[in-house]
Write a protein that holds these residues in place. Sequence first.
Motif, mmCIF file in Angstrom:
data_model
loop_
_atom_site.group_PDB
_atom_site.id
_atom_site.type_symbol
_atom_site.label_atom_id
_atom_site.label_comp_id
_atom_site.label_asym_id
_atom_site.label_seq_id
_atom_site.Cartn_x
_atom_site.Cartn_y
_atom_site.Cartn_z
ATOM 1 N N GLN A 1 5.288 19.671 -14.562
ATOM 2 C CA GLN A 1 6.342 20.432 -13.917
ATOM 3 C C GLN A 1 7.157 21.267 -14.918
ATOM 4 O OE1 GLN A 1 6.865 20.855 -10.653
ATOM 5 N NE2 GLN A 1 4.953 19.711 -10.409
ATOM 6 N N HIS A 2 7.302 20.769 -16.138
ATOM 7 C CA HIS A 2 8.034 21.560 -17.134
ATOM 8 C C HIS A 2 7.276 22.852 -17.456
ATOM 9 C CE1 HIS A 2 11.100 21.869 -20.371
ATOM 10 N NE2 HIS A 2 10.176 22.647 -20.921
ATOM 11 N N ILE A 3 5.969 22.750 -17.634
ATOM 12 C CA ILE A 3 5.157 23.947 -17.916
ATOM 13 C C ILE A 3 5.221 24.903 -16.726
ATOM 14 C CG2 ILE A 3 2.812 24.784 -18.305
ATOM 15 C CD1 ILE A 3 2.277 22.146 -19.799
ATOM 16 N N GLU B 1 9.215 20.972 -28.296
ATOM 17 C CA GLU B 1 9.348 19.530 -28.490
ATOM 18 C C GLU B 1 8.807 18.805 -27.259
ATOM 19 O OE1 GLU B 1 13.478 18.873 -29.215
ATOM 20 O OE2 GLU B 1 13.291 19.173 -31.379
ATOM 21 N N PRO B 2 8.522 17.501 -27.365
ATOM 22 C CA PRO B 2 8.055 16.738 -26.197
ATOM 23 C C PRO B 2 9.063 16.802 -25.041
ATOM 24 C CG PRO B 2 7.679 15.483 -28.201
ATOM 25 C CD PRO B 2 8.488 16.678 -28.596
ATOM 26 N N VAL B 3 8.539 16.738 -23.775
ATOM 27 C CA VAL B 3 9.417 16.946 -22.615
ATOM 28 C C VAL B 3 9.373 15.791 -21.604
ATOM 29 C CG1 VAL B 3 9.274 19.448 -22.825
ATOM 30 C CG2 VAL B 3 7.637 18.241 -21.351
ATOM 31 N N ILE C 1 5.541 11.395 -29.397
ATOM 32 C CA ILE C 1 5.115 12.076 -30.630
ATOM 33 C C ILE C 1 4.363 13.365 -30.309
ATOM 34 C CG2 ILE C 1 3.870 11.826 -32.810
ATOM 35 C CD1 ILE C 1 6.252 9.911 -32.396
ATOM 36 N N GLU C 2 3.444 13.277 -29.351
ATOM 37 C CA GLU C 2 2.689 14.448 -28.884
ATOM 38 C C GLU C 2 2.946 14.617 -27.399
ATOM 39 O OE1 GLU C 2 -1.383 14.779 -31.306
ATOM 40 O OE2 GLU C 2 -1.091 12.782 -30.448
ATOM 41 N N CYS C 3 2.825 15.854 -26.910
ATOM 42 C CA CYS C 3 3.137 16.106 -25.500
ATOM 43 C C CYS C 3 2.379 17.330 -24.999
ATOM 44 C CB CYS C 3 4.641 16.302 -25.326
ATOM 45 S SG CYS C 3 5.150 16.516 -23.604
ATOM 46 N N VAL C 4 1.813 17.177 -23.776
ATOM 47 C CA VAL C 4 1.140 18.318 -23.138
ATOM 48 C C VAL C 4 2.138 19.453 -22.922
ATOM 49 C CG1 VAL C 4 -0.009 19.067 -21.008
ATOM 50 C CG2 VAL C 4 -0.590 16.859 -22.033
ATOM 51 N N GLY C 5 3.416 19.091 -22.721
ATOM 52 C CA GLY C 5 4.456 20.091 -22.484
ATOM 53 C C GLY C 5 4.752 20.972 -23.674
ATOM 54 N N PRO D 1 -3.089 18.160 -26.430
ATOM 55 C CA PRO D 1 -4.102 17.816 -25.405
ATOM 56 C C PRO D 1 -3.683 16.653 -24.515
ATOM 57 C CG PRO D 1 -4.826 17.139 -27.605
ATOM 58 C CD PRO D 1 -3.600 17.977 -27.788
ATOM 59 N N PHE D 2 -2.857 15.750 -24.999
ATOM 60 C CA PHE D 2 -2.337 14.634 -24.204
ATOM 61 C C PHE D 2 -1.001 14.210 -24.800
ATOM 62 C CE2 PHE D 2 -5.766 13.198 -27.019
ATOM 63 C CZ PHE D 2 -5.034 12.483 -27.960
ATOM 64 N N CYS D 3 -0.336 13.288 -24.084
ATOM 65 C CA CYS D 3 0.969 12.807 -24.550
ATOM 66 C C CYS D 3 0.787 11.469 -25.264
ATOM 67 C CB CYS D 3 1.930 12.621 -23.378
ATOM 68 S SG CYS D 3 2.202 14.123 -22.401
ATOM 69 N N THR D 4 1.433 11.307 -26.411
ATOM 70 C CA THR D 4 1.360 10.061 -27.184
ATOM 71 C C THR D 4 2.762 9.547 -27.405
ATOM 72 O OG1 THR D 4 -0.591 10.881 -28.345
ATOM 73 C CG2 THR D 4 0.517 8.989 -29.304
#
Length: 644
Positions: free
Chosen positions: A127-129, A137-139, A164-168, A172-175
């Motif tokens: 939804q953020h995208i 930054e991560p969302v 740490i990681e975010c599709v937003g 590629p995926f959220c970590t």
Amino acid sequence: MRAVDLRLEELIQIMPEQGKIFLAGSRVTLFDAYAFGKLRKDLIENLGIDRAKGFLVRYGWSCGYQFAMNLKDKFEWDNELEWTFTGPIMHRLTGFVSTQPNEEDFDPKTGIWFRNAIWRNSVEAEQHILHMGLHHEPVCWMLTGFASGYNSAYLGKRVIFKEIECVGKGDPFCTNIGKTVEDWGDEIQSELAYYEMDKISVELEEAHRRITAQNTILERSVSIHERLTECILKGKGVAEIAENLAELMKCDVIVEDHLLTLLATSVSSKYTSELPSRFYTLQSSPEFNKNITFFKRRTRTFEIVDHYQDVPVHRLICPIIVRSQLLGYVSLLRVNATFAEIDRIGLEHAASVVAVELLKENEIADTENRIRGDFLEDLLAGNYTDSNSIISRARALDYDITAPHRVLYLGVHNFNELVRCYKQDEKKIMQFKDKLADCVRISLKELGKVVVLGKSNDLILLIPLKDPEVPEKDTRELAEQIIHRVSKDFPKINMTIGVGSLCLKLEDYKKSLYSAKKAVDICKNLNKKGKAVSLEQLGTHALLFSSLNPEDMQHFARQQIGSLVEHDEKYQTKLIPTLEELLNQCGNVLSAARALNLSVSGLKYRLNLIEEITGLDLRDSKDSFNMRLALIILRLTEGSSDEH
């Protein structure tokens, strides 16, 4: 009961007649993901990114914590770990995200708790995208808060998850990683603020305080600008502008030109009573002089701190720059007190006002210098119909050319080398010439009215004398002072100043210029630069110097008296000064002994030694002439006799 055995159809209870839905015994609601995304967007746009993040993190924490407490007693778990494993499963069953455990470490004895997982299909990132596009930054703020709240309820101590990681943000995926606050240490401090409830009223009060402070600065800034602008409109000069600024800023004010020559000061014992007057200028600042090249390239306001008797002297400096040209500096001085933002604003206003005044003064000075230059050019070239016309022009410039004068000719031998860096930019080359002429004018300020004319790459100066009896040597010493001052501001300059003959009549000015230029040419031929010289100093030998090859002259001088120079250097004797004094006294031994403060016998001993070393006869007129000529060549090419 195991977490993997949970089924949504067994957990959910729908009561359509009553408009209620229960999940694991707790009432829940269903809402559209797009509407949730729109809510996030409105929160971000109305509260700002940080406040919206905090709102959703805390909401997620409450949801996670409440879910954990409801599920704890809802089922009989095989063990307590099954209870904590239920959190990610509930996330998946409710449609928020799919969790893939990556690494876990639980040790109840040591208190170590660590979890690392991958989130896929995050509704928040999606939804953020959709509504806001990618972020830097991560969302997944609500999901992070949920995980933190759920696991904190299980562990009984504060657990914080960090994405740490975010599709937003394009990954590629959220970590995410979860640890206790103690295990995170200082690394998590920036995230903890989002879990604390901030009252918006407090933030509004702080914003109001900042706005009030800015308004105060703005009001004072406008007051300073109006007061200083009034100085310009009323035709007040730099000195009165400095006085007004000192009164407004409550500190001492110094105004200097681009050569660091003092233009105006406003000094009060109230602010810098401990300082001696010599400490006020930038030239007296140790810190400025230590990095003078760096500071002279600064185009913005800067502050330096000096110390006088262990007391800090703060100096706020603003360069006065117009069309990329440095006109000077305005400085504020305070002892043992720093400067605030309003001081910088006031100083920069003052620099703008002083720039206007300096431009006006420079335009007037340029016009006067151009008129004076035209007048001097006509005088030196003899371009006037009668003596009365040129005298009248001089008087119109408040100048008296009937008084005795000498013409100085300043020859710059490496001008093309000095301006090579300007790459034939005529404007910059003219600015360089103007700076050089200004430097010369400043060095002659004590003389009062001095006319300076730029001629090609050189300068011509008209020097007034108090009376005709002033020795030529005095004017030569003045020229040496000019060379010293100019060399300080232009260390790479290579120049010679020729001192012209005495001007008592109008026609003498042309002759004086000729003799000054001739003296410079002779020095140039002798490869002797950085000196002041006159034809009177050279006497009849000037005729020889202007025609002979400089290498031949130097060879002749060393052939005649080179052995005496070597003897003086080796044995620390004074045979060269002795010979020079004898020749100055026309061979009179008694007069020479008296001038040298020697006994006659002592002088005769030195003279015998001179004849023995050189093989020349001092009583022979030819040998005496050759020695005198050699001494003059030596003085011009290797330094004065005083140096020997």
